[in-house]
Design a protein around this motif. Sequence first.
Motif, PDB file in Angstrom:
ATOM      1  N   ASP A 252       0.832  -1.208   0.000  1.00 47.10           N
ATOM      2  CA  ASP A 252       0.000   0.000   0.000  1.00 47.10           C
ATOM      3  C   ASP A 252       0.867   1.259   0.000  1.00 47.10           C
ATOM      4  O   ASP A 252       0.524   2.271  -0.638  1.00 47.10           O
ATOM      5  CB  ASP A 252      -0.935   0.016   1.214  1.00 47.10           C
ATOM      6  CG  ASP A 252      -2.088  -0.972   1.079  1.00 47.10           C
ATOM      7  OD1 ASP A 252      -2.345  -1.415  -0.055  1.00 47.10           O
ATOM      8  OD2 ASP A 252      -2.709  -1.306   2.109  1.00 47.10           O
ATOM      9  N   THR A 254       3.788   1.480  -1.365  1.00 45.66           N
ATOM     10  CA  THR A 254       4.320   1.586  -2.730  1.00 45.66           C
ATOM     11  C   THR A 254       3.295   2.244  -3.646  1.00 45.66           C
ATOM     12  O   THR A 254       3.639   3.142  -4.431  1.00 45.66           O
ATOM     13  CB  THR A 254       4.673   0.188  -3.273  1.00 45.66           C
ATOM     14  OG1 THR A 254       5.565  -0.451  -2.353  1.00 45.66           O
ATOM     15  CG2 THR A 254       5.323   0.289  -4.635  1.00 45.66           C
ATOM     16  N   ARG A 255       2.057   1.801  -3.561  1.00 44.38           N
ATOM     17  CA  ARG A 255       0.995   2.402  -4.389  1.00 44.38           C
ATOM     18  C   ARG A 255       0.841   3.890  -4.057  1.00 44.38           C
ATOM     19  O   ARG A 255       0.586   4.710  -4.947  1.00 44.38           O
ATOM     20  CB  ARG A 255      -0.315   1.660  -4.168  1.00 44.38           C
ATOM     21  CG  ARG A 255      -0.303   0.208  -4.662  1.00 44.38           C
ATOM     22  CD  ARG A 255      -1.709  -0.363  -4.682  1.00 44.38           C
ATOM     23  NE  ARG A 255      -1.728  -1.728  -5.178  1.00 44.38           N
ATOM     24  CZ  ARG A 255      -1.802  -2.808  -4.399  1.00 44.38           C
ATOM     25  NH1 ARG A 255      -1.883  -2.661  -3.074  1.00 44.38           N
ATOM     26  NH2 ARG A 255      -1.821  -4.026  -4.919  1.00 44.38           N
ATOM     27  N   GLU A 256       1.017   4.235  -2.770  1.00 41.98           N
ATOM     28  CA  GLU A 256       0.935   5.638  -2.357  1.00 41.98           C
ATOM     29  C   GLU A 256       2.024   6.464  -3.029  1.00 41.98           C
ATOM     30  O   GLU A 256       1.761   7.562  -3.543  1.00 41.98           O
ATOM     31  CB  GLU A 256       1.062   5.710  -0.841  1.00 41.98           C
ATOM     32  CG  GLU A 256       1.080   7.104  -0.256  1.00 41.98           C
ATOM     33  CD  GLU A 256       1.325   7.090   1.246  1.00 41.98           C
ATOM     34  OE1 GLU A 256       2.217   7.834   1.705  1.00 41.98           O
ATOM     35  OE2 GLU A 256       0.635   6.328   1.953  1.00 41.98           O
ATOM     36  N   LEU A 258       3.712   5.772  -5.792  1.00 42.19           N
ATOM     37  CA  LEU A 258       3.485   5.843  -7.237  1.00 42.19           C
ATOM     38  C   LEU A 258       2.371   6.831  -7.570  1.00 42.19           C
ATOM     39  O   LEU A 258       2.476   7.598  -8.537  1.00 42.19           O
ATOM     40  CB  LEU A 258       3.150   4.451  -7.785  1.00 42.19           C
ATOM     41  CG  LEU A 258       4.269   3.405  -7.695  1.00 42.19           C
ATOM     42  CD1 LEU A 258       3.759   2.030  -8.130  1.00 42.19           C
ATOM     43  CD2 LEU A 258       5.471   3.811  -8.544  1.00 42.19           C
ATOM     44  N   ALA A 259       1.308   6.816  -6.760  1.00 45.04           N
ATOM     45  CA  ALA A 259       0.187   7.738  -7.004  1.00 45.04           C
ATOM     46  C   ALA A 259       0.617   9.184  -6.793  1.00 45.04           C
ATOM     47  O   ALA A 259       0.222  10.081  -7.557  1.00 45.04           O
ATOM     48  CB  ALA A 259      -0.980   7.393  -6.082  1.00 45.04           C
ATOM     49  N   PRO A 265       0.590   1.967 -13.103  1.00 44.83           N
ATOM     50  CA  PRO A 265       1.119   0.612 -12.895  1.00 44.83           C
ATOM     51  C   PRO A 265       1.832   0.029 -14.111  1.00 44.83           C
ATOM     52  O   PRO A 265       2.779  -0.746 -13.952  1.00 44.83           O
ATOM     53  CB  PRO A 265      -0.133  -0.204 -12.545  1.00 44.83           C
ATOM     54  CG  PRO A 265      -1.086   0.798 -11.979  1.00 44.83           C
ATOM     55  CD  PRO A 265      -0.832   2.058 -12.745  1.00 44.83           C
ATOM     56  N   GLU A 269       5.419  -1.464 -12.193  1.00 45.81           N
ATOM     57  CA  GLU A 269       4.518  -2.444 -11.576  1.00 45.81           C
ATOM     58  C   GLU A 269       4.705  -2.408 -10.062  1.00 45.81           C
ATOM     59  O   GLU A 269       5.823  -2.570  -9.569  1.00 45.81           O
ATOM     60  CB  GLU A 269       4.834  -3.830 -12.133  1.00 45.81           C
ATOM     61  CG  GLU A 269       3.701  -4.833 -11.969  1.00 45.81           C
ATOM     62  CD  GLU A 269       3.632  -5.383 -10.556  1.00 45.81           C
ATOM     63  OE1 GLU A 269       2.501  -5.432 -10.012  1.00 45.81           O
ATOM     64  OE2 GLU A 269       4.688  -5.734 -10.007  1.00 45.81           O
ATOM     65  N   PRO A 270       3.621  -2.180  -9.275  1.00 39.65           N
ATOM     66  CA  PRO A 270       3.764  -1.948  -7.835  1.00 39.65           C
ATOM     67  C   PRO A 270       4.486  -3.065  -7.083  1.00 39.65           C
ATOM     68  O   PRO A 270       5.290  -2.793  -6.194  1.00 39.65           O
ATOM     69  CB  PRO A 270       2.315  -1.795  -7.367  1.00 39.65           C
ATOM     70  CG  PRO A 270       1.584  -1.274  -8.562  1.00 39.65           C
ATOM     71  CD  PRO A 270       2.240  -1.945  -9.737  1.00 39.65           C
ATOM     72  N   SER A 271       4.212  -4.332  -7.423  1.00 39.50           N
ATOM     73  CA  SER A 271       4.846  -5.428  -6.688  1.00 39.50           C
ATOM     74  C   SER A 271       6.363  -5.424  -6.881  1.00 39.50           C
ATOM     75  O   SER A 271       7.131  -5.602  -5.921  1.00 39.50           O
ATOM     76  CB  SER A 271       4.261  -6.767  -7.138  1.00 39.50           C
ATOM     77  OG  SER A 271       4.882  -7.830  -6.468  1.00 39.50           O
ATOM     78  N   CYS A 274       7.815  -2.463  -4.999  1.00 35.58           N
ATOM     79  CA  CYS A 274       7.780  -2.752  -3.573  1.00 35.58           C
ATOM     80  C   CYS A 274       8.945  -3.660  -3.173  1.00 35.58           C
ATOM     81  O   CYS A 274       9.649  -3.394  -2.184  1.00 35.58           O
ATOM     82  CB  CYS A 274       6.446  -3.415  -3.226  1.00 35.58           C
ATOM     83  SG  CYS A 274       6.223  -3.794  -1.466  1.00 35.58           S
TER      84      CYS A 274
END
Length: 376
Positions: A252, A254-256, A258-259, A265, A269-271, A274
Amino acid sequence: MSDVVQRSGFRVEAFKAFHRQAEPVFGCPACPGHLYPKLSLNHRAYWAHIAADGCPLAEGRRLSERQLDALLYRGRQEGAAHEALVAAVANMAQADSSVDQGSISIGSYLASSVPGWHGRYPDVRFAFDGGRIAIEVQLSPISLHRLAERALYYQEHGYTLVWVTRDFDPRTFKPTWLWDVWATQRAAVFSIDDAVLQQSVGEGRFLLKRHSIEGGAVTIVGLRELVPVIWHVEFKRRWREAARENWGGALDLTREVLAQRGIPPHVAEPSAVCHAINTLIAIESWEPIGSRHSNPRALINDFLNSADAMLAHRIIFSALRIYRPETLDTGKTKEMISKAAQRAKAEDVAPWNSTSAMAAIAHDLFPAWSRALSAG
């Protein structure tokens, strides 16, 4: 009141420029010396002079840094009051669970990493989960030379410098040297008294009384209020909390990231990002974050065996070269980086480079690494 604070702030910045050997903020018209604003006892500003030898405007009034120190300190050593306050500060740090107890150091030498700079002996220094603090107990006058030197030194070495006094009474006369100290810490003075010490013991926290110079507000503050919030320090603290069981627990975050940067994505790619961030944090701190491994090298080698290493092997190599160069000389880590590069080439995977989204994230997360790369 605000004019006095601004003048003291300007005095400090002028001396910082002098000690950085930068161009003086103001120069003497008759010599290469340095001018700086000084305050009289009634807080009127005038120009003072750090004159070069033979300056016709010095008129024999110039004091060297050593002479000024001798005048202020008169050869006296730190007394019992100073030692008692240092002990109180150290005891509060030892009682605070957010403090890394192994990092607490009292009066010990902190070596300089800057060529030409002498080390310092901070009264108390320690790390906690929001940064690193150096405490200087100040109960007697300090010259502007020494104040500027210490402010620069601790800033360059990643410490927040906090000047602490005892039983401060804002109604008493405030000499110029105190205004200069306050100007270095956002127009506030930090103090300890018996009530603060009792509250600290009761709460098991490091506490100081903060007196705001403008407005006169008095508050009790903890460590997080003392250290300015630094994004990369706070982010890595949150990461350690989120990745206690495994690195995927920080997805989460990581997604924060990137956003916040508007990175979709399909670009990063988030995974994979991360996994790479977790490995980079482990390299910097040299601890097996987000892993069941007992040592960080095993974590790194596991990463290099993964598919994500095809994207990140260049960034991982760069981080190891800066933070842990010894890992590239022993063991299989360097060979595994080479194999990851070969897999990427065989599978036509384009590794992240210096212009990639991941490189930009790494630049923000690891500013010391970025500075080392720029210097190299």
